[in-house]
Design an enzyme around this catalytic site. Structure first.
Site, PDB file in Angstrom:
ATOM      1  N   GLU A  13       0.678  -1.100   0.112  1.00 15.81           N
ATOM      2  CA  GLU A  13      -0.035  -0.028  -0.128  1.00 15.81           C
ATOM      3  C   GLU A  13       0.796   1.332   0.055  1.00 15.81           C
ATOM      4  O   GLU A  13       0.431   2.125   0.239  1.00 15.81           O
ATOM      5  CB  GLU A  13      -0.881   0.061   1.257  1.00 15.81           C
ATOM      6  CG  GLU A  13      -1.930  -1.245   1.239  1.00 15.81           C
ATOM      7  CD  GLU A  13      -2.754  -1.394   2.540  1.00 15.81           C
ATOM      8  OE1 GLU A  13      -3.688  -0.729   2.689  1.00 15.81           O
ATOM      9  OE2 GLU A  13      -2.255  -2.294   3.530  1.00 15.81           O
ATOM     10  N   SER A 192      -5.897  -3.419   2.201  1.00 17.60           N
ATOM     11  CA  SER A 192      -6.240  -2.743   0.666  1.00 17.60           C
ATOM     12  C   SER A 192      -6.647  -3.775  -0.506  1.00 17.60           C
ATOM     13  O   SER A 192      -6.396  -3.569  -1.646  1.00 17.60           O
ATOM     14  CB  SER A 192      -5.163  -2.011   0.071  1.00 17.60           C
ATOM     15  OG  SER A 192      -4.966  -0.598   0.624  1.00 17.60           O
ATOM     16  N   TYR A 271      -8.889   2.418  -5.579  1.00 19.29           N
ATOM     17  CA  TYR A 271      -7.855   3.364  -5.742  1.00 19.29           C
ATOM     18  C   TYR A 271      -7.469   3.592  -7.217  1.00 19.29           C
ATOM     19  O   TYR A 271      -7.302   4.744  -7.499  1.00 19.29           O
ATOM     20  CB  TYR A 271      -6.563   2.707  -5.157  1.00 19.29           C
ATOM     21  CG  TYR A 271      -6.668   2.574  -3.812  1.00 19.29           C
ATOM     22  CD1 TYR A 271      -6.949   3.391  -2.629  1.00 19.29           C
ATOM     23  CD2 TYR A 271      -6.386   1.226  -3.192  1.00 19.29           C
ATOM     24  CE1 TYR A 271      -7.065   3.364  -1.383  1.00 19.29           C
ATOM     25  CE2 TYR A 271      -6.361   0.951  -1.838  1.00 19.29           C
ATOM     26  CZ  TYR A 271      -6.863   2.061  -0.876  1.00 19.29           C
ATOM     27  OH  TYR A 271      -7.081   1.802   0.405  1.00 19.29           O
ATOM     28  N   ARG A 311     -11.022   2.671  11.337  1.00 21.01           N
ATOM     29  CA  ARG A 311     -12.219   2.570  10.815  1.00 21.01           C
ATOM     30  C   ARG A 311     -12.804   1.055  10.902  1.00 21.01           C
ATOM     31  O   ARG A 311     -12.037   0.255  10.655  1.00 21.01           O
ATOM     32  CB  ARG A 311     -12.038   2.851   9.121  1.00 21.01           C
ATOM     33  CG  ARG A 311     -13.337   3.084   8.425  1.00 21.01           C
ATOM     34  CD  ARG A 311     -13.265   3.142   6.836  1.00 21.01           C
ATOM     35  NE  ARG A 311     -12.716   1.895   6.418  1.00 21.01           N
ATOM     36  CZ  ARG A 311     -11.809   1.571   5.632  1.00 21.01           C
ATOM     37  NH1 ARG A 311     -10.785   2.588   5.354  1.00 21.01           N
ATOM     38  NH2 ARG A 311     -11.313   0.406   5.260  1.00 21.01           N
ATOM     39  N   ASP A 313     -15.149  -1.678   9.651  1.00 26.00           N
ATOM     40  CA  ASP A 313     -16.106  -1.866   8.602  1.00 26.00           C
ATOM     41  C   ASP A 313     -16.888  -3.299   8.780  1.00 26.00           C
ATOM     42  O   ASP A 313     -16.417  -4.339   9.627  1.00 26.00           O
ATOM     43  CB  ASP A 313     -15.221  -2.570   7.371  1.00 26.00           C
ATOM     44  CG  ASP A 313     -14.078  -1.434   6.900  1.00 26.00           C
ATOM     45  OD1 ASP A 313     -14.430  -0.343   7.444  1.00 26.00           O
ATOM     46  OD2 ASP A 313     -13.102  -1.831   6.161  1.00 26.00           O
ATOM     47  N   GLU A 327     -13.596  -6.050   9.519  1.00 23.91           N
ATOM     48  CA  GLU A 327     -12.364  -5.845  10.008  1.00 23.91           C
ATOM     49  C   GLU A 327     -12.112  -4.313  10.431  1.00 23.91           C
ATOM     50  O   GLU A 327     -13.199  -3.560  10.327  1.00 23.91           O
ATOM     51  CB  GLU A 327     -11.337  -5.825   8.669  1.00 23.91           C
ATOM     52  CG  GLU A 327     -11.505  -4.918   7.803  1.00 23.91           C
ATOM     53  CD  GLU A 327     -10.388  -5.494   6.497  1.00 23.91           C
ATOM     54  OE1 GLU A 327     -10.096  -6.379   6.353  1.00 23.91           O
ATOM     55  OE2 GLU A 327     -10.316  -4.421   5.791  1.00 23.91           O
ATOM     56  N   ASN A 329      -9.761  -0.967  10.600  1.00 25.08           N
ATOM     57  CA  ASN A 329      -8.240  -0.548   9.957  1.00 25.08           C
ATOM     58  C   ASN A 329      -7.607   0.509  10.924  1.00 25.08           C
ATOM     59  O   ASN A 329      -8.396   1.647  10.956  1.00 25.08           O
ATOM     60  CB  ASN A 329      -8.726   0.023   8.761  1.00 25.08           C
ATOM     61  CG  ASN A 329      -8.945  -1.080   7.647  1.00 25.08           C
ATOM     62  OD1 ASN A 329      -8.129  -1.542   6.896  1.00 25.08           O
ATOM     63  ND2 ASN A 329     -10.135  -1.525   7.559  1.00 25.08           N
ATOM     64  N   GLY A 333      -7.319   4.765   4.900  1.00 23.12           N
ATOM     65  CA  GLY A 333      -7.101   5.864   3.832  1.00 23.12           C
ATOM     66  C   GLY A 333      -7.631   7.212   4.588  1.00 23.12           C
ATOM     67  O   GLY A 333      -8.643   7.393   4.963  1.00 23.12           O
TER      68      GLY A 333
END
Length: 376
Positions: A13, A192, A271, A311, A313, A327, A329, A333
């Site tokens: 990433e 990612s 992305y 974050r 999810d 998951e 993070n 991002g």
């Protein structure tokens, strides 16, 4: 405040880190003194010249890059503290807070966090343990299950299983019989969607596993859920939050929804494809269920002792409405179009104020830790 932004890194990433860090650098409060430290794909650290930061701020089209100039190479000094942790040639970079904008391996997995702990520098984001737990999807699932939180059913396969053909075949058969097709295959500690793919039969599953094991030594096979992808942002310190320090308070923002146009929300959709997905903020979810999602996000965050920001999810089954934690993070991002800052902004927390909050929380966590005894 003297802030050192770390970007790049030894990760699949790497390029996303450059985008996230550029957005953060542009939006940081101008009263702060910001230094950019780049990390090459083979792990070397360099102090970038101030003119790159200046160009970022005046030119919206400018981008970050890495300049491996040996006389500007950075070394980390154990115990150096805020004044002497970052050494360049014959001088030091003052650092009140380090801000790792390093997605994935060697940045989001506790390694850099441990290095900064040893150096004696406050840093933004989760600590060593929480970072490592968030990165290892299987371990996070085990903790969430122990806390009574819903996770997607899965089977884990390790490199040791691959090295024993009988055991490997048994694991694959277990996944097929227990979960059924279609299945998702993903590296356990890679972000990612690198190495992730969907399998609808045994041949596709074999190919997917081969690809995933190129990225990690542990791979998850998960039941494919016909799901909506829901996300929440969380800030604060789940371990030491205090009413005396509002920057440590646990806050949740969202939920929002990712609506990919691809088969699933893969690397390209995230992305490289400008039409790969759209975001709905807020998500079109009834108020009571939205409140349930926010509560689950806080519980998932707290279960791994998270701090700083993350974050969380979710998958929401389109057929049953059931929620699953997918998951967490710990360094999501952070571009202007990323879900994490957009969810925060939707509640009035603009980008610049958000980065101020995260730096203040980093200092508060450092101070709380400094009061603990480390010897008799």
């Amino acid at each position: 405040m003297n802030i050192v932004l770390l970007y790049g890194g030894k990760s699949g990433e790497h390029e996303i880190s450059l985008l996230s860090c550029a957005a953060i650098a542009r939006n940081m409060n101008p009263r702060n003194s910001v230094k950019l430290v780049s990390i090459t794909k083979d792990g070397r650290w360099y102090l970038e010249e101030d003119k790159m930061l200046e160009e970022l701020r005046k030119n919206p089209e400018a981008s970050l890059s890495i300049h491996p100039i040996e006389k500007r190479r950075v070394s980390i000094v154990p115990g150096g503290g805020r004044e002497k942790a970052f050494s360049v040639a014959d001088y030091y970079i003052p650092c009140d807070v380090a801000f790792p904008v390093l997605h994935g391996s060697f940045g989001e997995d506790g390694t850099v966090q441990g290095l900064l702990e040893i150096a004696g520098v406050p840093y933004v984001g989760c600590g060593v343990l929480a970072s490592a737990l968030a990165m290892d999807k299987e371990t996070a699932k085990i903790l969430w299950q122990a806390a009574g939180l819903p996770v997607v059913p899965y089977v884990s396969i390790t490199r040791a299983d691959v090295n024993d053909s009988v055991r490997y075949d048994m694991k694959v058969e277990e996944a097929i019989s227990k979960l059924g097709f279609p299945l998702f295959v993903k590296p356990c500690a890679v972000g990612s969607s690198n190495g992730a793919s969907r399998a609808t039969n045994e041949r596709q599953l074999s190919v997917a596993l081969l690809d995933a094991f190129q990225w990690d030594n542990k791979v998850l096979i998960e039941k494919a859920i016909n799901a909506r992808e829901i996300e929440c942002s969380v800030t604060g310190n789940s371990v030491t939050c205090s009413p005396d320090k509002p920057e440590t308070a646990l806050s949740v923002y969202g939920p929002g929804e990712i609506m990919p146009t691809h088969t699933f929300y893969d690397y390209s959709a995230k992305y490289t494809d400008p039409n790969g997905a759209s975001l709905a903020i807020p998500a079109d979810i009834p108020g009571q269920q939205a409140a349930e999602i926010r509560e689950l996000a806080l519980k998932a965050y707290s279960a791994i002792n998270a701090s700083g920001f993350s974050r969380v999810d979710f998958f929401m089954d389109r057929d049953t409405g059931k929620l699953y934690i997918n998951e967490i993070n710990s360094i999501p991002g952070f571009t202007n179009i990323s879900m994490f800052p957009k969810l925060c902004a939707s509640t009035g927390l603009d980008f610049s104020t958000l980065t101020d909050l995260l730096c203040a929380e980093a200092q508060a966590r450092f101070q709380a830790r400094a009061t603990l005894r480390t010897s008799r």
